[in-house]
Design a protein around this motif. Sequence first.
Motif, PDB file in Angstrom:
ATOM      1  N   UNK A 151     -23.139 -24.406  14.712  1.00 19.31           N
ATOM      2  CA  UNK A 151     -24.044 -24.135  13.587  1.00 19.31           C
ATOM      3  C   UNK A 151     -24.921 -22.936  13.899  1.00 19.31           C
ATOM      4  N   UNK A 152     -25.346 -22.840  15.183  1.00 20.24           N
ATOM      5  CA  UNK A 152     -26.214 -21.741  15.601  1.00 20.24           C
ATOM      6  C   UNK A 152     -25.543 -20.386  15.410  1.00 20.24           C
ATOM      7  N   UNK A 153     -24.208 -20.375  15.487  1.00 19.30           N
ATOM      8  CA  UNK A 153     -23.472 -19.136  15.276  1.00 19.30           C
ATOM      9  C   UNK A 153     -23.627 -18.585  13.872  1.00 19.30           C
ATOM     10  N   UNK A 154     -23.988 -19.461  12.947  1.00 22.14           N
ATOM     11  CA  UNK A 154     -24.180 -19.035  11.561  1.00 22.14           C
ATOM     12  C   UNK A 154     -25.620 -18.676  11.232  1.00 22.14           C
ATOM     13  N   UNK A 155     -26.556 -18.980  12.139  1.00 22.69           N
ATOM     14  CA  UNK A 155     -27.963 -18.710  11.851  1.00 22.69           C
ATOM     15  C   UNK A 155     -28.239 -17.218  11.741  1.00 22.69           C
ATOM     16  N   UNK A 156     -27.682 -16.417  12.668  1.00 19.25           N
ATOM     17  CA  UNK A 156     -27.948 -14.971  12.635  1.00 19.25           C
ATOM     18  C   UNK A 156     -27.475 -14.318  11.343  1.00 19.25           C
ATOM     19  N   UNK A 157     -26.212 -14.519  10.903  1.00 19.71           N
ATOM     20  CA  UNK A 157     -25.817 -13.870   9.640  1.00 19.71           C
ATOM     21  C   UNK A 157     -26.628 -14.343   8.436  1.00 19.71           C
ATOM     22  N   UNK A 158     -27.009 -15.621   8.417  1.00 16.89           N
ATOM     23  CA  UNK A 158     -27.819 -16.123   7.307  1.00 16.89           C
ATOM     24  C   UNK A 158     -29.203 -15.493   7.335  1.00 16.89           C
ATOM     25  N   UNK A 159     -29.862 -15.564   8.501  1.00 15.63           N
ATOM     26  CA  UNK A 159     -31.237 -15.068   8.595  1.00 15.63           C
ATOM     27  C   UNK A 159     -31.300 -13.549   8.448  1.00 15.63           C
ATOM     28  N   UNK A 160     -30.368 -12.842   9.091  1.00 21.96           N
ATOM     29  CA  UNK A 160     -30.360 -11.379   8.974  1.00 21.96           C
ATOM     30  C   UNK A 160     -29.983 -10.961   7.558  1.00 21.96           C
ATOM     31  N   UNK A 161     -29.029 -11.674   6.960  1.00 22.90           N
ATOM     32  CA  UNK A 161     -28.665 -11.382   5.565  1.00 22.90           C
ATOM     33  C   UNK A 161     -29.847 -11.533   4.634  1.00 22.90           C
ATOM     34  N   UNK A 162     -30.648 -12.584   4.849  1.00 22.51           N
ATOM     35  CA  UNK A 162     -31.857 -12.805   4.048  1.00 22.51           C
ATOM     36  C   UNK A 162     -32.832 -11.650   4.230  1.00 22.51           C
ATOM     37  N   UNK A 163     -32.985 -11.195   5.468  1.00 20.20           N
ATOM     38  CA  UNK A 163     -33.900 -10.080   5.753  1.00 20.20           C
ATOM     39  C   UNK A 163     -33.463  -8.797   5.055  1.00 20.20           C
ATOM     40  N   UNK A 164     -32.163  -8.556   5.034  1.00 23.28           N
ATOM     41  CA  UNK A 164     -31.658  -7.331   4.394  1.00 23.28           C
ATOM     42  C   UNK A 164     -31.877  -7.366   2.886  1.00 23.28           C
ATOM     43  N   UNK A 165     -31.740  -8.551   2.293  1.00 22.70           N
ATOM     44  CA  UNK A 165     -32.033  -8.699   0.859  1.00 22.70           C
ATOM     45  C   UNK A 165     -33.530  -8.505   0.630  1.00 22.70           C
ATOM     46  N   UNK A 166     -34.341  -9.118   1.501  1.00 18.92           N
ATOM     47  CA  UNK A 166     -35.801  -9.034   1.368  1.00 18.92           C
ATOM     48  C   UNK A 166     -36.304  -7.600   1.482  1.00 18.92           C
ATOM     49  N   UNK A 167     -35.588  -6.771   2.254  1.00 20.03           N
ATOM     50  CA  UNK A 167     -36.005  -5.381   2.464  1.00 20.03           C
ATOM     51  C   UNK A 167     -36.037  -4.579   1.173  1.00 20.03           C
ATOM     52  N   UNK A 168     -35.335  -5.091   0.144  1.00 19.66           N
ATOM     53  CA  UNK A 168     -35.275  -4.372  -1.130  1.00 19.66           C
ATOM     54  C   UNK A 168     -35.959  -5.147  -2.267  1.00 19.66           C
TER      55      UNK A 168
END
Length: 390
Positions: free
Chosen positions: A331-348
């Motif tokens: 499950x931890x392997x999926x945390x980075x793409x989820x959290x980083x993906x959220x950050x990239x959306x938030x950046x805009x």
Amino acid sequence: MSLLLGAAFLMATSAIGPGFLTQTTVFTQKLAASFGFVILMSIILDIGAQMNVWRIIAVSEKRAQDIANMVLPGLGYFVALLIVLGGLAFNIGNIAGAGLGMNVMFGMTPEMGALFSAVIAIGIFLVREAGKMMDRFAQVMGFVMIILTVYVAIVSAPPVGEAVVKTFVPDQIDMLAIVTLVGGTVGGYITFAGGHRLLDAGVKGVSALPEVTKSSVSGIAIASIMRIVLFLAALGIVAQGLVLDKANPPASVFQLAAGEVGYRIFGVVMWAAAITSVIGAAYTSVSFIRTFHEKIESAHKWIIVGFIALSTLVFVLVGRPVKILVLVGSVNGLILPISLGVMLVAAYRKNIVGDYKHPLWMTIFGGIVVVAMAIMGAYTLINEIPKLMQ
């Protein structure tokens, strides 16, 4: 400068845990000098992931879970749940590593070593200036690990010239190794450790971005120096044709390189790596739930203490729960793409970052990491869960 260095070392020492030591030596045995290329690629991806996350946290002046809730209501609670469960499971492994380090150094049982280490970790959070104490402890332990491992690397006499050449012209490219290293350095809670620490210390806003960027890159640099030095130490042993002990690969590197002294040094390095990871995991995991209720915020120090105590209790009473660690690791392997993906959306999103303009190259970098880690995380889940269910 002290705050920036403290955040960098907190992130780096959170990454350098028992798994980090084992992972590096195992891949060195498998790929030999070509592992240098894997390290180089992972460093580039690590920097891409971490700079994105830390900058958005600083600009928005919010923790990751609050940013996620603003991107999609409820998402922050889901991310927090993943972080806390992953942090708790891996902290059991970190406590086990601290116990093993004490066992090697002083001969006490791993369980007693774990209890003693937990008392030290809890003590750091109970002092009045807990943040400063945590920063200083991470810095000292980080230096100790690197200096001792440098000694072992010199004694093992690795073929440095070959390592340099193969770093840029490898015999083979192992994509799994690259993604594993990225996940081990900036996966799960690790990439948020320093970002949340800077926020707590008041280093935030657009004006602080140069300092935040420096600190984020410094964190990756510190973890990478330890990775490179350990790689060279292991390469020296592998190049001599010596075989690493499958039960404890990093310990055998230190022992084969420097005999009994090397084995004792391994104990110090293992303990330092494990205890700093215990502190980083507890601090960061609890930082993901602090903003959900004012009572959690006011009692967060005691929740951190409880987090460490629970991890220790599980290890002492049950032992290391391998199945839980593997499952939560998937499950931890999926945390980075989820959290980083959220950050990239938030950046805009203007309601999150205001008029801040996020650099396009950082978005592209982050996007590459999201895709690579999502594919690898899905692969791990598909392959590990059926095994656990058997």
